[in-house]
Design a protein around this motif. Structure first.
Motif, PDB file in Angstrom:
ATOM      1  N   VAL A  51       0.840  -1.204   0.000  1.00 62.37           N
ATOM      2  CA  VAL A  51       0.000   0.000   0.000  1.00 62.37           C
ATOM      3  C   VAL A  51       0.876   1.256   0.000  1.00 62.37           C
ATOM      4  CG1 VAL A  51      -1.629   1.339   1.409  1.00 62.37           C
ATOM      5  CG2 VAL A  51      -1.982  -1.105   1.073  1.00 62.37           C
ATOM      6  N   ILE A  52       1.908   1.269   0.826  1.00 60.82           N
ATOM      7  CA  ILE A  52       2.808   2.429   0.885  1.00 60.82           C
ATOM      8  C   ILE A  52       3.544   2.603  -0.444  1.00 60.82           C
ATOM      9  CG2 ILE A  52       4.894   3.342   1.980  1.00 60.82           C
ATOM     10  CD1 ILE A  52       3.879   2.064   4.595  1.00 60.82           C
ATOM     11  N   ALA A  53       4.027   1.502  -1.019  1.00 64.55           N
ATOM     12  CA  ALA A  53       4.742   1.586  -2.293  1.00 64.55           C
ATOM     13  C   ALA A  53       3.831   2.121  -3.394  1.00 64.55           C
ATOM     14  CB  ALA A  53       5.296   0.218  -2.674  1.00 64.55           C
ATOM     15  N   ARG A  54       2.581   1.709  -3.396  1.00 61.85           N
ATOM     16  CA  ARG A  54       1.635   2.225  -4.401  1.00 61.85           C
ATOM     17  C   ARG A  54       1.362   3.700  -4.163  1.00 61.85           C
ATOM     18  NH1 ARG A  54      -2.640  -2.733  -5.244  1.00 61.85           N
ATOM     19  NH2 ARG A  54      -1.148  -4.035  -6.358  1.00 61.85           N
ATOM     20  N   ALA A  55       1.244   4.111  -2.897  1.00 65.78           N
ATOM     21  CA  ALA A  55       0.976   5.514  -2.583  1.00 65.78           C
ATOM     22  C   ALA A  55       2.139   6.414  -3.017  1.00 65.78           C
ATOM     23  CB  ALA A  55       0.714   5.678  -1.093  1.00 65.78           C
ATOM     24  N   VAL A  56       3.360   5.883  -2.873  1.00 64.05           N
ATOM     25  CA  VAL A  56       4.553   6.642  -3.249  1.00 64.05           C
ATOM     26  C   VAL A  56       4.780   6.575  -4.758  1.00 64.05           C
ATOM     27  CG1 VAL A  56       7.055   6.799  -2.889  1.00 64.05           C
ATOM     28  CG2 VAL A  56       5.571   6.300  -0.974  1.00 64.05           C
ATOM     29  N   GLY A  57       4.249   5.542  -5.400  1.00 63.97           N
ATOM     30  CA  GLY A  57       4.382   5.401  -6.844  1.00 63.97           C
ATOM     31  C   GLY A  57       5.551   4.536  -7.279  1.00 63.97           C
ATOM     32  N   VAL A  58       5.991   3.623  -6.426  1.00 61.79           N
ATOM     33  CA  VAL A  58       7.140   2.773  -6.778  1.00 61.79           C
ATOM     34  C   VAL A  58       6.785   1.281  -6.782  1.00 61.79           C
ATOM     35  CG1 VAL A  58       8.850   4.417  -5.947  1.00 61.79           C
ATOM     36  CG2 VAL A  58       7.925   2.720  -4.374  1.00 61.79           C
ATOM     37  N   SER A  59       5.493   0.962  -6.878  1.00 66.89           N
ATOM     38  CA  SER A  59       5.118  -0.451  -6.803  1.00 66.89           C
ATOM     39  C   SER A  59       5.250  -1.187  -8.131  1.00 66.89           C
ATOM     40  CB  SER A  59       3.685  -0.584  -6.294  1.00 66.89           C
ATOM     41  OG  SER A  59       2.783  -0.026  -7.226  1.00 66.89           O
ATOM     42  N   ASP A  60       5.147  -0.492  -9.238  1.00 66.47           N
ATOM     43  CA  ASP A  60       5.217  -1.146 -10.541  1.00 66.47           C
ATOM     44  C   ASP A  60       6.461  -0.688 -11.298  1.00 66.47           C
ATOM     45  OD1 ASP A  60       2.851  -2.564 -10.214  1.00 66.47           O
ATOM     46  OD2 ASP A  60       1.650  -0.861 -10.866  1.00 66.47           O
ATOM     47  N   THR A  61       7.530  -1.447 -11.116  1.00 69.72           N
ATOM     48  CA  THR A  61       8.771  -1.157 -11.829  1.00 69.72           C
ATOM     49  C   THR A  61       9.146  -2.375 -12.649  1.00 69.72           C
ATOM     50  OG1 THR A  61      10.114  -1.951  -9.977  1.00 69.72           O
ATOM     51  CG2 THR A  61       9.589   0.390 -10.004  1.00 69.72           C
ATOM     52  N   LYS A  62      10.070  -2.192 -13.571  1.00 65.75           N
ATOM     53  CA  LYS A  62      10.546  -3.333 -14.353  1.00 65.75           C
ATOM     54  C   LYS A  62      11.455  -4.173 -13.467  1.00 65.75           C
ATOM     55  CE  LYS A  62      10.245  -1.065 -18.774  1.00 65.75           C
ATOM     56  NZ  LYS A  62      10.911  -0.671 -19.993  1.00 65.75           N
ATOM     57  N   GLY A  63      11.257  -5.478 -13.490  1.00 65.61           N
ATOM     58  CA  GLY A  63      12.081  -6.366 -12.681  1.00 65.61           C
ATOM     59  C   GLY A  63      11.562  -6.460 -11.255  1.00 65.61           C
TER      60      GLY A  63
END
Length: 91
Positions: A48-60
């Motif tokens: 949830v925190i990673a999605r809020a910060v915008g870093v949940s969907d990266t390559k690899g």
């Protein structure tokens, strides 16, 4: 969320809980099942925190999301171990 997604979240949570326990120094006097529950909660909160910060969907591999999850699990294990050790102290 599909059944496969739930199962994968549980498996990742168990691993995160184990990693969180390894990060915390010293011996933790809490049962392994509680460590697993903390790991599952930490994995969900970290996502949830990673999605809020915008870093949940990266390559690899999502290293930042994993870092959030492990740190949250370590904090959870340390808090629960600290609370448990204070309860056992007799005065």
């Amino acid at each position: 969320m599909s059944f496969t997604g739930i199962v994968m979240a549980l498996i990742v949570g168990l691993i995160i809980g184990a990693l969180g326990r390894l990060v915390v120094p010293g011996k933790q006097n809490i049962p392994i099942w509680l460590t697993m529950v903390i790991g599952v909660v930490a994995a969900l909160l970290g996502t949830v925190i990673a999605r809020a910060v915008g870093v949940s969907d990266t390559k690899g591999v999502d290293w930042i999301e994993l870092l959030f999850q492990v740190v949250l699990a370590a904090i959870g294990v340390a808090l629960v171990a600290g609370i448990g050790s204070r309860r056992r102290v007799t005065r």
